[in-house]
Design a protein around this motif. Structure first.
Motif, PDB file in Angstrom:
ATOM      1  N   ASN A 276      58.726  54.860  52.145  1.00  0.00           N
ATOM      2  CA  ASN A 276      58.018  54.772  53.429  1.00  0.00           C
ATOM      3  C   ASN A 276      56.637  55.410  53.316  1.00  0.00           C
ATOM      4  O   ASN A 276      55.646  54.882  53.834  1.00  0.00           O
ATOM      5  N   ASN A 279      54.390  53.088  51.357  1.00  0.00           N
ATOM      6  CA  ASN A 279      53.895  51.985  52.175  1.00  0.00           C
ATOM      7  C   ASN A 279      52.836  52.473  53.174  1.00  0.00           C
ATOM      8  O   ASN A 279      51.935  51.717  53.565  1.00  0.00           O
ATOM      9  N   LYS A 280      52.940  53.724  53.545  1.00  0.00           N
ATOM     10  CA  LYS A 280      51.926  54.298  54.440  1.00  0.00           C
ATOM     11  C   LYS A 280      50.629  54.556  53.704  1.00  0.00           C
ATOM     12  O   LYS A 280      49.539  54.307  54.226  1.00  0.00           O
ATOM     13  N   LEU A 288      57.466  46.959  50.104  1.00  0.00           N
ATOM     14  CA  LEU A 288      58.417  46.452  51.093  1.00  0.00           C
ATOM     15  C   LEU A 288      59.687  45.945  50.417  1.00  0.00           C
ATOM     16  O   LEU A 288      60.803  46.141  50.920  1.00  0.00           O
ATOM     17  N   LYS A 291      61.770  48.896  49.389  1.00  0.00           N
ATOM     18  CA  LYS A 291      62.473  49.476  50.533  1.00  0.00           C
ATOM     19  C   LYS A 291      63.745  48.678  50.830  1.00  0.00           C
ATOM     20  O   LYS A 291      64.808  49.260  51.102  1.00  0.00           O
ATOM     21  N   GLY A 307      65.130  46.399  61.381  1.00  0.00           N
ATOM     22  CA  GLY A 307      63.832  47.056  61.481  1.00  0.00           C
ATOM     23  C   GLY A 307      62.956  46.741  60.276  1.00  0.00           C
ATOM     24  O   GLY A 307      61.753  46.476  60.412  1.00  0.00           O
ATOM     25  N   ALA A 308      63.596  46.772  59.078  1.00  0.00           N
ATOM     26  CA  ALA A 308      62.838  46.462  57.861  1.00  0.00           C
ATOM     27  C   ALA A 308      62.377  45.002  57.864  1.00  0.00           C
ATOM     28  O   ALA A 308      61.261  44.686  57.432  1.00  0.00           O
ATOM     29  N   GLU A 311      59.508  44.633  60.209  1.00  0.00           N
ATOM     30  CA  GLU A 311      58.315  45.251  59.608  1.00  0.00           C
ATOM     31  C   GLU A 311      57.631  44.264  58.666  1.00  0.00           C
ATOM     32  O   GLU A 311      56.404  44.149  58.645  1.00  0.00           O
ATOM     33  N   HIS A 314      55.789  41.713  60.759  1.00  0.00           N
ATOM     34  CA  HIS A 314      54.624  42.296  61.424  1.00  0.00           C
ATOM     35  C   HIS A 314      53.492  42.595  60.450  1.00  0.00           C
ATOM     36  O   HIS A 314      52.331  42.692  60.853  1.00  0.00           O
ATOM     37  N   ARG A 315      53.857  42.763  59.182  1.00  0.00           N
ATOM     38  CA  ARG A 315      52.839  43.069  58.168  1.00  0.00           C
ATOM     39  C   ARG A 315      52.153  41.806  57.651  1.00  0.00           C
ATOM     40  O   ARG A 315      51.324  41.866  56.754  1.00  0.00           O
TER      41      ARG A 315
END
Length: 914
Positions: A276, A279-280, A288, A291, A307-308, A311, A314-315
């Motif tokens: 995480n 990725n930040k 990703l 993860k 959630g993953a 994500e 959304h990315r």
């Protein structure tokens, strides 16, 4: 350059000559000797030299090693040894009064020598120099502090010294890692880390060093150590935001997360936290994906997966990446999640030009989950969209075909032909707007196969016709064309379908297409063709297929089987055929079959004869077949000979028992007899010579077999030996063999020699081109002796033998007293007369011939003024006359009149000349 022998020089001379003569082949040996000697050299052993001289020699050696490392190709170890020697020499000159410059030089040389040993693979020696460098730094620090006059100067010197200490500690950490001393390495690195507050510019260097340590530990599966180094790498990297990019920090964190994941299941949260954070720091598809892999490895709640997944969407990740995640979920048995994500992907990317990839993958998933109804609906949607404007790429069309064909193939394997046809029909619908796809003919063939199993022959024929239109040379197309022709009873069409197989088998290169040209595939086609033709009572077609198969297949066993089947089909027909040109052609065809089998048996046995097994049985079968065919050719000696020779050659692959030896003997005797007969009628000398030599070779082989055969039993009644004798005599006589007499010498003494054999020898001795009258005379005389020794004389044969002998003694025409042995002739006539007097049945024509021959000799003697001899021979003629039967009346008056006239003339001319 002159060669220099370093072995007899002292240390100083070796160093000087090494530097001066840098092209000597003794350089490696000199380096090793310098390295070995330096351990035993100290300042006292070099007392004759001043410190400045030693330092100068050391510096020169150091610089030479640096300059010549590349030029002379010195190895890391050799370079390290030279630095080692130079550094030791410099350190000999240190004293309490050493200058700051000298101490700094020693520190630098110790550092570089130690690093050289680390790079050269000897970290233990390196530690010695690192320790010396650290001691030198302490000594230098004290000296500098004593000489500093201002606070600023003190700060500067401290910073410079700390930078050197940092370097020593980092090198010691590197050495410890090489020695797998994690505790010492981590201590050194942590000390370096503490110094970064004062040396912030060194954080980037320490970041890279720890990262390299982490990679090396990970490769060795030391996940705990790897995670420590990677944490240090990340921490030190964060201290220098300007020289360490975020991309590198993300890379470190992803490897740290991987190390946690591979280390222990208990480190799940650490792994998740690390990825995480990665990725930040710097988001990548790899982060990703990692993860998701971490989540899949552990029993993660569905909410975390969702959630993953969200994500990822959304990315704004690519469609290909999203599909790879869906496949990853499927692979790890999270079908429901994968299917859910796939639906979201299809909806999310519905306007993308590459949406076809997602749709096809969705179809595959549905088929794998056996949701065939949904899969069919989805395929229908794709095809309709493809036909109405939203076309798939050529690549995706191929993928869809593959999906449909795999499903059809599975149904076909379980004999659900209707279902298989359904999937093939779906594939067929794509061709309306995509005519570039190359497997259309293959699709038609597959559909034809389904139609045939469903007994829909008209539709099958249409599919085959379409396949032939698109790909007429394809071997599979030809098979279906053949199959349809057989089912329709169209033999001509079936023969046309298999005939081009010959060209396929001969072809060395073919254009790349769906046409498979290897011989094994074509052989399989011909095998199936023959079976199918026989099942449908198309024997002529089956024969042709077997013939092609035997002629061109490279599989010996396959050829043998094909030929055996072909012979079983053809031989019964030929056996019942009347003698004709057609039968001759069929016999020639069978001859070709057997000649084709022969080399295959040679490959089987490879020069050895097997005593058991199927191969020997096959050889026996073919041997007997050739034998039986030879017996059917009694009116064609040439063809008969060929079959017998093949039978003989095939028998050589069978165990040599008595039956096989007898067969071999017979084959060779017949072959020799045929060659001799052809030799007698040969039109040219070269042809005759060839035939006679071939016969002679067969005779010799037969004699060897005969000798073996005699050891297996009693063959006293077998005429083989006599035949071989006569055949060989004929060959040698007609070839004018100079050793012919030597060949016959032992024969004359044979106890079992028969008169008939001797008569044959006499005949052969005079048969053109042979001309051996002496041999003929000797043979005839022996024959007559044998006749007279018998209790019951065969007067017919005796009379013929006698005529042959007298003909040799008195050739046709006027007798020549000098050439004709009259006394010997008289004796022969007396012998004949004696036999005539005491035996009945002497042929009257032969008596007449003897009478005329005697009378002619008498007349010849009269013309030669030999009156007494003339009276004698004419009187002999009268004696033969007395034994004539019905012919006596015809000759009696005439002979007596002539004899009376002769006597009257003789009485008048009697004188000394008589």
């Amino acid at each position: 350059m002159d060669a220099v022998d370093f072995r007899f020089m002292d240390f100083k001379e070796m160093v000087e000559n090494l530097i001066i003569r840098d092209g000597s082949p003794m350089i490696p040996e000199t380096i090793d000797r310098l390295f070995a000697d330096i351990a035993n050299i100290n300042r006292e052993s070099m007392a004759e030299m001043q410190d400045s001289q030693i330092e100068e020699m050391a510096v020169n050696l150091w610089n030479w090693a640096i300059i010549k490392k590349g030029a002379l190709g010195l190895s890391e170890e050799q370079s390290a040894k030279l630095r080692h020697v130079a550094c030791k020499l410099v350190c000999m000159c240190e004293g309490s009064a050493a200058s700051e410059e000298a101490i700094q030089r020693q520190i630098l040389m110790n550092l570089k020598t130690g690093k050289g040993w680390v790079d050269g693979g000897n970290a233990v020696i390196a530690d010695e120099f690192f320790q010396a460098a650290m001691a030198g730094l302490e000594k230098l620090y004290v000296k500098l502090m004593q000489s500093c006059s201002t606070e600023f100067h003190v700060t500067m010197q401290k910073t410079a010294t700390e930078r050197d200490v940092f370097r020593v500690l980092s090198y010691q950490a590197e050495s410890a890692v090489v020695q797998q001393d994690f505790q010492r390495a981590s201590t050194c690195v942590l000390r370096c880390k503490d110094m970064l507050i004062r040396l912030p510019k060194m954080s980037g260097y320490l970041h890279i060093l720890c990262y390299s340590f982490g990679i090396e530990a990970y490769k060795q599966n030391k996940y705990e150590e790897s995670s420590f180094w990677l944490r240090q790498s990340y921490d030190t990297g964060k201290m220098d935001k300007f020289s360490v990019p975020q991309e590198m920090l993300g890379k470190v964190l992803r490897l740290l997360a991987t190390a946690y994941m591979d280390w222990d299941g208990k480190e799940y949260y650490k792994a998740l936290s690390a990825v995480n954070l990665a990725n930040k720091e710097h988001l990548t598809p790899g982060g990703l994906s990692l993860k998701m892999k971490i989540l899949l490895k552990y029993e993660t709640a569905k909410e975390e997966f969702l959630g993953a997944i969200m994500e990822i969407l959304h990315r704004d990740m690519s469609l290909d990446f999203c599909l790879s995640i869906a496949k990853l979920l499927m692979y790890h048995e999270r079908e429901s999640l994968g299917s859910y994500f796939l639906k979201i992907i299809c909806e999310h990317f519905k306007s993308s030009e590459n949406i076809g990839k997602a749709l096809l993958f969705h179809v595959e998933v549905l088929l794998q989950r056996k949701e065939e109804l949904l899969a069919t609906e989805k395929i229908e949607e794709i095809i309709i969209a493809h036909q109405t404007g939203r076309q798939l790429t050529t690549e995706l069309v191929g993928c869809l075909h593959n999906i449909l064909w795999k499903k059809a193939a599975k149904s076909f394997q379980v004999e659900d032909y209707a279902d298989a046809l359904h999937w093939y029909c779906c594939s067929l619908r794509l061709y309306a707007c995509d005519q570039t796809y190359l497997d259309f003919a293959r699709l038609q063939r597959n559909m034809a196969a389904c139609y045939l199993h469903l007994e829909q022959f008209d539709k099958a024929k249409e599919a085959v016709t379409e396949a032939e239109r698109c790909d007429p040379t394809n071997i599979f197309t030809k098979f279906y064309v053949f199959k349809m022709a057989i089912l329709e009873g169209n033999s001509d069409r079936a023969l046309q379908a298999i005939a081009p197989s010959e060209n396929l088998l001969r072809a060395e290169e073919q254009e790349e297409n769906d046409v498979v040209t290897n011989r094994s595939l074509v052989s399989m086609f011909l095998n199936l063709a023959a079976q199918l033709a026989l099942q449908n009572e198309q024997q002529i077609v089956a024969e042709k297929a077997l013939e092609y198969l035997a002629q061109y297949s490279e599989d010996g066993q396959e050829v043998i089987i094909a030929l055996k089947c072909l012979l079983r089909l053809v031989v019964p027909k030929v056996s019942h055929m009347p003698e004709s040109e057609n039968k001759k052609k069929q016999m020639d065809r069978l001859l070709i079959c057997l000649n084709t089998a022969l080399p295959k048996f040679a490959q089987y046995f490879d020069g050895e004869v097997s005593t058991s097994g199927s191969r020997t049985n096959e050889a026996h079968w073919f041997r007997k077949m050739a034998w039986n065919l030879a017996l059917q050719c009694n009116k064609d000696p040439v063809t008969m000979r060929e079959f017998f020779i093949i039978s003989y050659k095939l028998s050589q692959f069978c165990p040599s028992d008595q039956a096989v030896l007898i067969a071999q003997k017979t084959c060779l005797i017949v072959a020799s007899a045929v060659d001799l007969e052809k030799g007698r009628k040969a039109s040219t000398i070269s042809e005759q010579t060839m035939l006679l030599n071939r016969a002679l070779d067969q005779i010799h082989k037969c004699r060897d077999i005969w000798n073996l055969l005699k050891e297996t039993g009693d063959f006293s009644s077998d005429p083989c030996e006599t035949l071989l004798l006569l055949y060989e005599f004929e060959v040698k006589a007609k070839m004018n063999d100079p050793l012919l007499d030597s060949f016959l010498e032992p024969m004359w003494e044979l106890p079992h020699l028969e008169s008939k054999t001797l008569e044959t020898i006499a005949s052969l001795a005079m048969e053109m081109p042979a001309h051996y009258p002496c041999i003929a005379l000797k043979a005839l005389k022996k024959a007559l002796c044998l006749h007279k020794k018998k209790e019951s004389v065969d007067v017919l044969r005796y009379s013929k033998c006698m005529r042959s002998l007298i003909n040799l003694l008195v050739p046709d025409g006027v007798p020549n007293e000098e050439l004709c042995p009259l006394e010997e002739i008289w004796g022969c006539c007396e012998d004949a007369l004696s036999l005539i007097s005491h035996t009945e049945g002497y042929p009257e024509t032969e008596i007449l011939w003897l009478m005329i021959k005697s009378w002619n000799i008498g007349i010849f003697m009269y013309s030669s003024n030999k009156y007494m001899s003339s009276e004698k021979w004419c009187g002999l003629a009268l004696r033969f006359l007395d034994h004539l039967g019905s012919l006596k009346r015809s000759y009696e008056t005439q002979i007596h009149v002539l004899y009376s006239e002769l006597l009257e003339t003789l009485n008048k001319k009697k004188g000394p000349t008589c």
